[in-house]
Design a protein around this motif. Sequence first.
Motif, PDB file in Angstrom:
ATOM      1  N   ALA A 185       3.593  -6.023   3.297  1.00  0.00           N
ATOM      2  CA  ALA A 185       3.936  -5.788   4.697  1.00  0.00           C
ATOM      3  C   ALA A 185       4.939  -4.638   4.738  1.00  0.00           C
ATOM      4  O   ALA A 185       5.861  -4.577   3.925  1.00  0.00           O
ATOM      5  N   TRP A 186       4.743  -3.727   5.683  1.00  0.00           N
ATOM      6  CA  TRP A 186       5.602  -2.557   5.803  1.00  0.00           C
ATOM      7  C   TRP A 186       6.137  -2.449   7.226  1.00  0.00           C
ATOM      8  O   TRP A 186       5.401  -2.718   8.178  1.00  0.00           O
ATOM      9  N   CYS A 187       7.362  -2.021   7.347  1.00  0.00           N
ATOM     10  CA  CYS A 187       7.905  -1.776   8.673  1.00  0.00           C
ATOM     11  C   CYS A 187       8.915  -0.625   8.558  1.00  0.00           C
ATOM     12  O   CYS A 187       9.916  -0.739   7.848  1.00  0.00           O
ATOM     13  N   ILE A 188       8.612   0.470   9.216  1.00  0.00           N
ATOM     14  CA  ILE A 188       9.498   1.642   9.192  1.00  0.00           C
ATOM     15  C   ILE A 188       9.925   1.911  10.629  1.00  0.00           C
ATOM     16  O   ILE A 188       9.081   2.038  11.523  1.00  0.00           O
ATOM     17  N   THR A 189      11.236   1.990  10.853  1.00  0.00           N
ATOM     18  CA  THR A 189      11.741   2.067  12.223  1.00  0.00           C
ATOM     19  C   THR A 189      12.499   3.364  12.462  1.00  0.00           C
ATOM     20  O   THR A 189      13.381   3.729  11.679  1.00  0.00           O
TER      21      THR A 189
ATOM     22  N   TRP B 108      -2.587   5.097   5.830  1.00  0.00           N
ATOM     23  CA  TRP B 108      -1.729   4.811   4.683  1.00  0.00           C
ATOM     24  C   TRP B 108      -1.027   6.064   4.177  1.00  0.00           C
ATOM     25  O   TRP B 108       0.121   6.016   3.748  1.00  0.00           O
TER      26      TRP B 108
ATOM     27  N   VAL C 236       6.087   9.440   5.526  1.00  0.00           N
ATOM     28  CA  VAL C 236       7.377   9.038   6.101  1.00  0.00           C
ATOM     29  C   VAL C 236       8.373   8.734   4.988  1.00  0.00           C
ATOM     30  O   VAL C 236       9.535   9.129   5.056  1.00  0.00           O
TER      31      VAL C 236
ATOM     32  N   GLN D 223      -0.806  -9.630   1.452  1.00  0.00           N
ATOM     33  CA  GLN D 223      -1.598  -9.701   2.677  1.00  0.00           C
ATOM     34  C   GLN D 223      -3.075  -9.798   2.294  1.00  0.00           C
ATOM     35  O   GLN D 223      -3.520  -9.144   1.358  1.00  0.00           O
TER      36      GLN D 223
ATOM     37  N   SER E  38       0.030   8.340   5.990  1.00  0.00           N
ATOM     38  CA  SER E  38       1.144   8.631   6.881  1.00  0.00           C
ATOM     39  C   SER E  38       2.379   7.828   6.480  1.00  0.00           C
ATOM     40  O   SER E  38       3.507   8.272   6.673  1.00  0.00           O
ATOM     41  N   VAL E  39       2.184   6.644   5.891  1.00  0.00           N
ATOM     42  CA  VAL E  39       3.329   5.867   5.386  1.00  0.00           C
ATOM     43  C   VAL E  39       4.002   6.630   4.241  1.00  0.00           C
ATOM     44  O   VAL E  39       5.225   6.789   4.202  1.00  0.00           O
TER      45      VAL E  39
END
Lengths: 296, 302
Positions: free
Chosen positions: B39-43, B94, B100, B283, B96-97
């Motif tokens: 799980a990924w979360c970039i804010t 992916w 970032v 996941q 794009s992750v």
Amino acid sequence: MIQRTLCTQSPRTTRARSVIVLVGLLDDPVLVYMARRLMESSGSVVWLDQRALGVDLICTASGWQHLRQGWFLAHQSVGAVYNRCMHVCWGLSVAAFSQRILTYLLESVYPNVINRPSTGASNFSKLAQLIQLSGTVLRVPESVLSVGCMPPSGDWVFKSASNQRSVVHAVSRLDQARYGAEPVLYQQRVQGDNVRVHVFQGRCEAVRIEAVSVDYRYCADAVFRVCTLPKQIEQACVKLTHQLGLMLSGIDLIESDQGWTILEVNTSPGFDYFERRIGQRRLSRALVRYFSDCID
Amino acid sequence: MIILIADRLSPWGHGLTRALTARGVDWGLWSLKEWMRSAWCITLNEGIPVRARADLMRLDSAHACCAIIGACPWGQVGIASFDGRDDAYYRHAWMSVWMVIQTMGVPMFNPIDLNGVGLQWQGVLTHAVRLGFLCVGLDMRFSLCAAARAFERAWFYFYTQHHIDFETILRLWAHHVPQGGQWVCVHRLEDRYYVSAQTTQGPVWYHLSRDVIHNVLAVLDHVQSRLGMALLYVLDQVYFIACTPRGHWHLCWADDRSVQNAFVSHLVQLPDTALSLYPGPAQVPRGLTIPSEFRPIISCVM
């Protein structure tokens, strides 16, 4: 029809810097529009069809040879390029290699390319680009790039995380059973008027769009009007375009009660759509003028 | 924690894990597939530095990431290996992750080759020529394309499948350079560099002028290679043959252990970044959040 006209116009083109080249897919409406505008002027125009690369269209030491249509375009005859070549090919196939050669030519060899491939990559990741765009007079919306997590709750929208097209919708339209395997970009919704700004040669052409849908591109009732930007917003748009190394950009803004918010800088903008909606051709005329000045 | 990404560790990757363990450095190895089942979360919240969180399987406690190292043989960390799915939308999402993560200052060595620039020999060689190097086939200008393709294939097979060894690679290039010169490898490790020459007895130390080294590092900068190797051919002038954005010191370095130790020492000093790692379940691969009906193929504004 356009393709045939373009190809028969230059069966063997070798004169230095005498040709304007369009690069991309044959069914790309932006290229079709640009081709029409260019052909209304007097220059020679050749279209390199991305799908024909390595198949019918072969790169040789001296130029491009179209095997089926029988025309030849010398590298030295390229005076300017309008580049809409969007997808990079990987692997070792002839087509993939041809595309890499083309990328090299567009990046390092051909003159006057709008836009060069490296600068076009800046919106490959929407969030990475937003990070670059932070810290100006334009606000950046709160954004979350996530996968495997619950979407943010509240008034948020979701869209493709990359430069792949998607229709922007409210998060409430997400099917909870479908939270899937790919990273998605969520953004806090900004209520206001959308403004599209095209920047070319330091000049801004702005269009204000009033629409009830989240994504005005898919709103039949959307109203498009030419508008003038405040000086500092115009300067910020020009500066960002320059900062990203772009000759031509399409910047998506929203004007709201909180001020001006920037959503994205499109590096290969579909400006034809806006010109059709407002019935003006100021940008395409500027582009045609630029290309005409580039060729001998 | 140092993160290594590899489906299968390269020989130098194996050496690196041993050296990291010996120095007491936390490291973890994940395949690209596992990476994408986290799980990924970039804010991004304006005014606050970008922060990212990854919930990784097979992690026992929370860590901050210090660096990410691509530790596969060449080509294996390519986009094509993305979970066996060739869907451009999925693949680009992916990528794009990764972009970032690069933007937010996490040191990445041997990153996934996002744009294929590592295989764009023409661009690399053009840059080398601008810096004053000779390049094979450049006098023939665009026949460079043909030469580059042969090189690309050889280099690619060498690093992906080990079909041919380093000596074979050199013999392949030897057809294109004048006789009597010397094959020289320059390994770059951040601001340091190590130069070796190939001899019949194996690699030996070698000296290159400061100007040549400066220009070699400039070419590696051009391909954003903080850890990499350039292959040169030195006669009375210097030919820039090729470069790779990864370390291969076990192949052509006279004293590979000293380079490896320098690399580990560098890694040990890296501070924590804004990428936090937490234990999490894998996941289960599912469909896509944005269904195809929300991704029109028909032309629209961009």
